[in-house]
Design a protein around this motif. Structure first.
Motif, PDB file in Angstrom:
ATOM      1  N   VAL A 120       0.881  -1.165   0.000  1.00 49.25           N
ATOM      2  CA  VAL A 120       0.000   0.000   0.000  1.00 49.25           C
ATOM      3  C   VAL A 120       0.917   1.213   0.000  1.00 49.25           C
ATOM      4  O   VAL A 120       1.793   1.333   0.859  1.00 49.25           O
ATOM      5  CB  VAL A 120      -0.907   0.028   1.249  1.00 49.25           C
ATOM      6  CG1 VAL A 120      -1.724   1.316   1.291  1.00 49.25           C
ATOM      7  CG2 VAL A 120      -1.823  -1.189   1.269  1.00 49.25           C
ATOM      8  N   SER A 121       0.750   2.089  -0.979  1.00 46.53           N
ATOM      9  CA  SER A 121       1.580   3.294  -1.021  1.00 46.53           C
ATOM     10  C   SER A 121       0.680   4.520  -0.970  1.00 46.53           C
ATOM     11  O   SER A 121      -0.447   4.496  -1.468  1.00 46.53           O
ATOM     12  CB  SER A 121       2.447   3.310  -2.283  1.00 46.53           C
ATOM     13  OG  SER A 121       1.657   3.275  -3.455  1.00 46.53           O
ATOM     14  N   LEU A 122       1.179   5.575  -0.344  1.00 43.29           N
ATOM     15  CA  LEU A 122       0.352   6.772  -0.208  1.00 43.29           C
ATOM     16  C   LEU A 122       1.193   8.027  -0.196  1.00 43.29           C
ATOM     17  O   LEU A 122       2.362   8.021   0.181  1.00 43.29           O
ATOM     18  CB  LEU A 122      -0.502   6.694   1.062  1.00 43.29           C
ATOM     19  CG  LEU A 122       0.171   6.340   2.361  1.00 43.29           C
ATOM     20  CD1 LEU A 122      -0.355   7.229   3.477  1.00 43.29           C
ATOM     21  CD2 LEU A 122      -0.153   4.899   2.706  1.00 43.29           C
ATOM     22  N   SER A 123       0.563   9.098  -0.653  1.00 44.24           N
ATOM     23  CA  SER A 123       1.218  10.408  -0.691  1.00 44.24           C
ATOM     24  C   SER A 123       0.155  11.493  -0.744  1.00 44.24           C
ATOM     25  O   SER A 123      -0.999  11.219  -1.101  1.00 44.24           O
ATOM     26  CB  SER A 123       2.127  10.512  -1.922  1.00 44.24           C
ATOM     27  OG  SER A 123       1.346  10.634  -3.091  1.00 44.24           O
ATOM     28  N   PRO A 124       0.525  12.721  -0.397  1.00 48.14           N
ATOM     29  CA  PRO A 124      -0.422  13.829  -0.516  1.00 48.14           C
ATOM     30  C   PRO A 124      -0.816  14.094  -1.968  1.00 48.14           C
ATOM     31  O   PRO A 124      -1.903  14.597  -2.238  1.00 48.14           O
ATOM     32  CB  PRO A 124       0.341  15.015   0.080  1.00 48.14           C
ATOM     33  CG  PRO A 124       1.387  14.401   0.948  1.00 48.14           C
ATOM     34  CD  PRO A 124       1.770  13.128   0.250  1.00 48.14           C
ATOM     35  N   GLY A 125       0.064  13.773  -2.909  1.00 48.75           N
ATOM     36  CA  GLY A 125      -0.212  14.011  -4.322  1.00 48.75           C
ATOM     37  C   GLY A 125      -1.189  12.998  -4.905  1.00 48.75           C
ATOM     38  O   GLY A 125      -1.550  12.011  -4.270  1.00 48.75           O
ATOM     39  N   ARG A 126      -1.580  13.243  -6.138  1.00 52.86           N
ATOM     40  CA  ARG A 126      -2.600  12.405  -6.783  1.00 52.86           C
ATOM     41  C   ARG A 126      -2.114  11.015  -7.148  1.00 52.86           C
ATOM     42  O   ARG A 126      -2.897  10.083  -7.275  1.00 52.86           O
ATOM     43  CB  ARG A 126      -3.095  13.090  -8.060  1.00 52.86           C
ATOM     44  CG  ARG A 126      -3.904  14.338  -7.811  1.00 52.86           C
ATOM     45  CD  ARG A 126      -4.408  14.900  -9.122  1.00 52.86           C
ATOM     46  NE  ARG A 126      -5.222  16.081  -8.932  1.00 52.86           N
ATOM     47  CZ  ARG A 126      -5.785  16.753  -9.909  1.00 52.86           C
ATOM     48  NH1 ARG A 126      -5.619  16.353 -11.160  1.00 52.86           N
ATOM     49  NH2 ARG A 126      -6.504  17.822  -9.654  1.00 52.86           N
ATOM     50  N   MET A 127      -0.804  10.847  -7.353  1.00 52.41           N
ATOM     51  CA  MET A 127      -0.300   9.564  -7.862  1.00 52.41           C
ATOM     52  C   MET A 127      -0.204   8.485  -6.784  1.00 52.41           C
ATOM     53  O   MET A 127       0.046   7.324  -7.094  1.00 52.41           O
ATOM     54  CB  MET A 127       1.062   9.770  -8.524  1.00 52.41           C
ATOM     55  CG  MET A 127       0.974  10.608  -9.784  1.00 52.41           C
ATOM     56  SD  MET A 127       2.582  10.912 -10.542  1.00 52.41           S
ATOM     57  CE  MET A 127       3.001   9.266 -11.097  1.00 52.41           C
ATOM     58  N   GLY A 128      -0.404   8.851  -5.525  1.00 45.43           N
ATOM     59  CA  GLY A 128      -0.426   7.847  -4.471  1.00 45.43           C
ATOM     60  C   GLY A 128       0.861   7.058  -4.331  1.00 45.43           C
ATOM     61  O   GLY A 128       0.836   5.868  -4.041  1.00 45.43           O
ATOM     62  N   ALA A 129       2.010   7.746  -4.537  1.00 50.10           N
ATOM     63  CA  ALA A 129       3.323   7.103  -4.397  1.00 50.10           C
ATOM     64  C   ALA A 129       3.500   5.938  -5.368  1.00 50.10           C
ATOM     65  O   ALA A 129       4.087   4.912  -5.045  1.00 50.10           O
ATOM     66  CB  ALA A 129       3.562   6.666  -2.958  1.00 50.10           C
ATOM     67  N   PHE A 130       2.996   6.105  -6.574  1.00 48.33           N
ATOM     68  CA  PHE A 130       3.104   5.093  -7.620  1.00 48.33           C
ATOM     69  C   PHE A 130       4.561   4.678  -7.838  1.00 48.33           C
ATOM     70  O   PHE A 130       4.868   3.495  -7.996  1.00 48.33           O
ATOM     71  CB  PHE A 130       2.518   5.657  -8.922  1.00 48.33           C
ATOM     72  CG  PHE A 130       2.612   4.749 -10.105  1.00 48.33           C
ATOM     73  CD1 PHE A 130       1.600   3.848 -10.396  1.00 48.33           C
ATOM     74  CD2 PHE A 130       3.723   4.789 -10.948  1.00 48.33           C
ATOM     75  CE1 PHE A 130       1.686   3.005 -11.499  1.00 48.33           C
ATOM     76  CE2 PHE A 130       3.816   3.947 -12.053  1.00 48.33           C
ATOM     77  CZ  PHE A 130       2.785   3.060 -12.323  1.00 48.33           C
ATOM     78  N   GLY A 131       5.468   5.662  -7.865  1.00 45.54           N
ATOM     79  CA  GLY A 131       6.886   5.360  -8.110  1.00 45.54           C
ATOM     80  C   GLY A 131       7.478   4.469  -7.033  1.00 45.54           C
ATOM     81  O   GLY A 131       8.198   3.514  -7.321  1.00 45.54           O
ATOM     82  N   ALA A 132       7.179   4.782  -5.765  1.00 42.29           N
ATOM     83  CA  ALA A 132       7.694   3.970  -4.657  1.00 42.29           C
ATOM     84  C   ALA A 132       7.126   2.559  -4.725  1.00 42.29           C
ATOM     85  O   ALA A 132       7.845   1.579  -4.510  1.00 42.29           O
ATOM     86  CB  ALA A 132       7.337   4.621  -3.329  1.00 42.29           C
ATOM     87  N   ASN A 133       5.856   2.462  -5.013  1.00 46.09           N
ATOM     88  CA  ASN A 133       5.187   1.166  -5.085  1.00 46.09           C
ATOM     89  C   ASN A 133       5.891   0.257  -6.091  1.00 46.09           C
ATOM     90  O   ASN A 133       6.227  -0.894  -5.791  1.00 46.09           O
ATOM     91  CB  ASN A 133       3.719   1.393  -5.461  1.00 46.09           C
ATOM     92  CG  ASN A 133       2.837   0.189  -5.270  1.00 46.09           C
ATOM     93  OD1 ASN A 133       3.134  -0.875  -5.767  1.00 46.09           O
ATOM     94  ND2 ASN A 133       1.716   0.381  -4.586  1.00 46.09           N
ATOM     95  N   HIS A 134       6.150   0.788  -7.274  1.00 47.51           N
ATOM     96  CA  HIS A 134       6.732  -0.042  -8.323  1.00 47.51           C
ATOM     97  C   HIS A 134       8.228  -0.235  -8.162  1.00 47.51           C
ATOM     98  O   HIS A 134       8.761  -1.279  -8.567  1.00 47.51           O
ATOM     99  CB  HIS A 134       6.359   0.519  -9.694  1.00 47.51           C
ATOM    100  CG  HIS A 134       4.952   0.156 -10.053  1.00 47.51           C
ATOM    101  ND1 HIS A 134       4.634  -0.933 -10.831  1.00 47.51           N
ATOM    102  CD2 HIS A 134       3.767   0.697  -9.673  1.00 47.51           C
ATOM    103  CE1 HIS A 134       3.319  -1.036 -10.931  1.00 47.51           C
ATOM    104  NE2 HIS A 134       2.776  -0.062 -10.233  1.00 47.51           N
ATOM    105  N   HIS A 135       8.909   0.731  -7.557  1.00 53.20           N
ATOM    106  CA  HIS A 135      10.328   0.535  -7.287  1.00 53.20           C
ATOM    107  C   HIS A 135      10.510  -0.581  -6.255  1.00 53.20           C
ATOM    108  O   HIS A 135      11.385  -1.440  -6.397  1.00 53.20           O
ATOM    109  CB  HIS A 135      10.954   1.834  -6.788  1.00 53.20           C
ATOM    110  CG  HIS A 135      12.421   1.912  -7.020  1.00 53.20           C
ATOM    111  ND1 HIS A 135      13.203   2.938  -6.563  1.00 53.20           N
ATOM    112  CD2 HIS A 135      13.274   1.073  -7.673  1.00 53.20           C
ATOM    113  CE1 HIS A 135      14.462   2.732  -6.914  1.00 53.20           C
ATOM    114  NE2 HIS A 135      14.530   1.610  -7.587  1.00 53.20           N
TER     115      HIS A 135
END
Length: 196
Positions: A120-135
């Motif tokens: 589960v990844s989360l961020s204040p921005g709209r992408m929801g920490a997509f980069g961290a999730n996939h990295h």
């Protein structure tokens, strides 16, 4: 004579690794809220990573630092691992990557191997920490952790996700996480060998 003995549903425990160390971490609060949404048969157990010394192979030449030994034992004691992480510079925070490195070493003694995982990844921005999730997923492939592909959980707008008591404000987010955890419970059950 057939055996009609009924068996209780299997119980599984997922260790939770939270990427943010901040005292008021939104990730930690969301992970806490998720503990109340798990399906029957699944328990979430927080795993501490804030005291792990940076991974240095020389420290594995003898008895490892006590926090490393504790962390490795805690991972061995769970059936699965759930990662809850923010995104730092399009990747995971350094403490979380360090925990991955500590648990995967020394060579041939990777405590993560074979344990099913979810992210589960989360961020204040709209992408929801997509980069961290996939990295993070790249590392989990190498660690031999079967990682749940669907449903995905990218939570944007995390700064407004919780009320003053740490409760989820949005029914939609609550439903998303409930569905994610239900699927994760099935994923774990399908990847953990249950003794006969």
């Amino acid at each position: 004579m057939s055996d009609h003995t009924s068996h209780a549903p299997a119980e599984f425990t997922a260790g939770v690794l939270v990427g943010s160390l901040r005292r008021d971490s939104i990730c930690r609060k969301v992970a806490t809220a998720m503990a109340g949404l798990v399906p029957a048969g699944l328990t979430l157990r927080p795993l501490r990573i804030d005291d792990l010394p940076l991974y240095d192979e020389d420290l594995d030449a003898g008895p490892p630092p006590a926090p490393w030994a504790r962390f490795r034992a805690e991972v061995r004691a769970v059936d699965a691992v759930l990662f809850v992480t923010p995104e730092y510079n399009r990747s995971v925070p350094a403490p979380l990557k360090n925990a991955v490195d500590v648990g995967s070493a020394p060579h041939g003694r990777n405590v993560f191997a074979g344990r099913p995982a979810g992210i589960v990844s989360l961020s204040p921005g709209r992408m929801g920490a997509f980069g961290a999730n996939h990295h993070l997923r790249q590392s989990l492939v190498f660690l031999d952790m079967p990682t749940m592909q669907q449903p995905e959980a990218y939570l944007g707008g995390s700064d407004a996700m919780l009320d003053a008591d740490g409760m989820l404000r949005s029914d939609a987010v609550r439903e998303l996480l409930t569905g994610f955890l239900a699927a994760f419970g099935v994923w774990v059950a399908g990847h953990v060998a249950v003794p006969a």
